[in-house]
Design an enzyme around this catalytic site. Structure first.
Site, mmCIF file in Angstrom:
data_model
loop_
_atom_site.group_PDB
_atom_site.id
_atom_site.type_symbol
_atom_site.label_atom_id
_atom_site.label_comp_id
_atom_site.label_asym_id
_atom_site.label_seq_id
_atom_site.Cartn_x
_atom_site.Cartn_y
_atom_site.Cartn_z
ATOM 1 N N ASP A 17 -15.037 1.059 -28.356
ATOM 2 C CA ASP A 17 -13.994 1.449 -27.396
ATOM 3 C C ASP A 17 -13.702 0.245 -26.510
ATOM 4 O OD1 ASP A 17 -13.529 4.259 -28.088
ATOM 5 O OD2 ASP A 17 -15.597 4.556 -27.503
ATOM 6 N N ASP A 68 -10.206 6.534 -34.608
ATOM 7 C CA ASP A 68 -10.234 7.631 -33.624
ATOM 8 C C ASP A 68 -9.125 7.409 -32.598
ATOM 9 O OD1 ASP A 68 -10.851 9.719 -31.986
ATOM 10 O OD2 ASP A 68 -12.655 8.803 -31.141
ATOM 11 N N LYS A 70 -7.157 9.795 -31.459
ATOM 12 C CA LYS A 70 -6.902 11.072 -30.770
ATOM 13 C C LYS A 70 -5.631 11.746 -31.293
ATOM 14 C CE LYS A 70 -10.447 9.774 -28.457
ATOM 15 N NZ LYS A 70 -11.759 10.210 -28.903
ATOM 16 N N ASP A 73 -0.803 15.760 -32.501
ATOM 17 C CA ASP A 73 0.642 15.970 -32.330
ATOM 18 C C ASP A 73 1.140 17.021 -33.332
ATOM 19 O OD1 ASP A 73 3.350 15.462 -31.558
ATOM 20 O OD2 ASP A 73 2.780 13.402 -31.060
ATOM 21 N N ILE A 74 2.451 17.200 -33.410
ATOM 22 C CA ILE A 74 3.007 18.107 -34.406
ATOM 23 C C ILE A 74 2.726 17.531 -35.805
ATOM 24 C CG2 ILE A 74 4.778 19.108 -32.911
ATOM 25 C CD1 ILE A 74 6.802 17.159 -34.189
ATOM 26 N N GLY A 195 -21.943 4.538 -28.878
ATOM 27 C CA GLY A 195 -21.102 3.509 -28.297
ATOM 28 C C GLY A 195 -21.848 2.615 -27.334
HETATM 29 O O1 O7M Z 1 -21.883 6.514 -26.908
HETATM 30 P P1 O7M Z 1 -20.748 6.541 -25.914
HETATM 31 O O2 O7M Z 1 -20.852 7.674 -24.960
HETATM 32 O O3 O7M Z 1 -20.487 5.229 -25.278
HETATM 33 O O4 O7M Z 1 -19.411 6.779 -26.781
HETATM 34 C C1 O7M Z 1 -19.160 8.001 -27.406
HETATM 35 C C2 O7M Z 1 -17.995 7.893 -28.346
HETATM 36 O O5 O7M Z 1 -17.811 9.159 -28.963
HETATM 37 C C3 O7M Z 1 -16.676 7.517 -27.694
HETATM 38 O O6 O7M Z 1 -15.965 6.728 -28.634
HETATM 39 C C4 O7M Z 1 -15.967 8.844 -27.496
HETATM 40 O O7 O7M Z 1 -14.566 8.725 -27.633
HETATM 41 C C5 O7M Z 1 -16.518 9.662 -28.670
HETATM 42 N N1 O7M Z 1 -16.601 11.121 -28.419
HETATM 43 C C6 O7M Z 1 -17.380 11.625 -27.414
HETATM 44 O O8 O7M Z 1 -18.039 10.899 -26.670
HETATM 45 N N2 O7M Z 1 -17.406 12.977 -27.218
HETATM 46 C C7 O7M Z 1 -16.722 13.861 -27.996
HETATM 47 O O9 O7M Z 1 -16.814 15.060 -27.786
HETATM 48 C C8 O7M Z 1 -15.944 13.347 -29.034
HETATM 49 C C9 O7M Z 1 -15.921 11.982 -29.258
HETATM 50 C C10 O7M Z 1 -15.168 11.544 -30.370
HETATM 51 O O10 O7M Z 1 -15.539 10.771 -31.201
HETATM 52 O O11 O7M Z 1 -13.991 12.136 -30.491
HETATM 53 C C11 O7M Z 1 -13.333 12.122 -31.667
#
Ligand code: O7M
Length: 226
Positions: A17, A68, A70, A73-74, A195
């Site tokens: 991320d 990922d 997110k 959408d439609i 992450g």
């Molecule tokens: O280990 P972290 O907390 O630094 O990162 C967690 C990752 O998992 C981060 O990329 C989030 O977007 C993802 N994530 C969650 O933390 N919680 C969720 O419920 C779902 C996700 C995810 O991957 O969503 C698709």
């Protein structure tokens, strides 16, 4: 994904991320210990689609490349997003389900593997979690390859394993959000998404190795690496 898991003896997917350093160097550090990387929106916004494409080209075949962005959408828009995601070089993509219409999205030609999010890791995700069973049913009926389940809520991981014995379960939330590496595998997940514990570490290679080793130790003790 499963072939890489077997050959590397790992169930780790590293979440990219907020990547502060050159992404390629970071990914090279963790490559040996991770089955794949999950690329999130902060990564895309910071480094741009060309960098994402180069990452996919560089690590194709040695890491499972999971997108990922997110997607919620439609259906025609999600279908277009999936086509572009495939063109960037991803093997799989996470999709949201609450908006409805996943069945028509899942029939898109030459789509990536799809993983449907059925509950979330943070405590406030009450509305989503309350519909976990229906979302799981929709994902299975649409023929998705897997589900995303919260490592912070082992009871949901267990229920998902029971409801979807053949699906690949990805569990984020290990590390920075509390749960120990290996704990989601014990609850029935197949892969753990990690992450900050690795990416924000001063030594990502050692952090990734430590996660992989903990997964192995806990899995051997409980004989859960299926
Ligand atoms: O280990 P972290 O907390 O630094 O990162 C967690 C990752 O998992 C981060 O990329 C989030 O977007 C993802 N994530 C969650 O933390 N919680 C969720 O419920 C779902 C996700 C995810 O991957 O969503 C698709």
């Amino acid at each position: 994904m499963w072939e890489l898991a077997e050959s590397k003896g790992s169930r780790l997917i590293v979440a990219l991320d907020s990547v502060p350093v050159e992404p390629r160097e970071l990914v090279e550090e963790v490559e040996e210990y991770a089955v794949g990387v999950k690329v999130g929106l902060p990564f895309l916004l910071r480094w741009g689609p060309q960098a994402v494409k180069e990452l996919c080209e560089t690590f194709r075949g040695t890491l499972y490349l999971l997108c990922d962005f997110k997607l919620a959408d439609i259906p025609p828009v999600v279908a277009e997003e999936l086509k572009l995601i495939r063109e960037l070089g991803f093997d799989g993509a996470i999709v949201h389900l609450f908006q409805g219409g996943i069945e028509s999205v899942s029939t898109v030609a030459s789509r990536p593997d799809l993983f449907g999010l059925v509950a979330m890791t943070h405590q406030e995700s009450r509305l989503l979690d309350a519909h976990f069973e229906e979302l799981t049913r929709e994902a299975l009926e649409a023929g998705l390859e897997g589900l995303v389940v919260p490592a912070t809520k082992p009871e949901i991981v267990k229920a998902a394993r029971k409801a979807a014995p053949g699906a690949t379960l990805l569990a984020p939330g290990v590390g920075a959000q509390g749960p120990k590496p290996g704990s989601a595998l014990e609850a029935g997940a197949d892969f753990e998404i990690v992450g900050r514990l690795i990416v924000a570490s001063s030594d990502p290679r050692s952090a990734a190795r430590a996660v992989r080793d903990s997964q192995r130790a806990r899995a051997n003790a409980a004989r859960v690496m299926r």
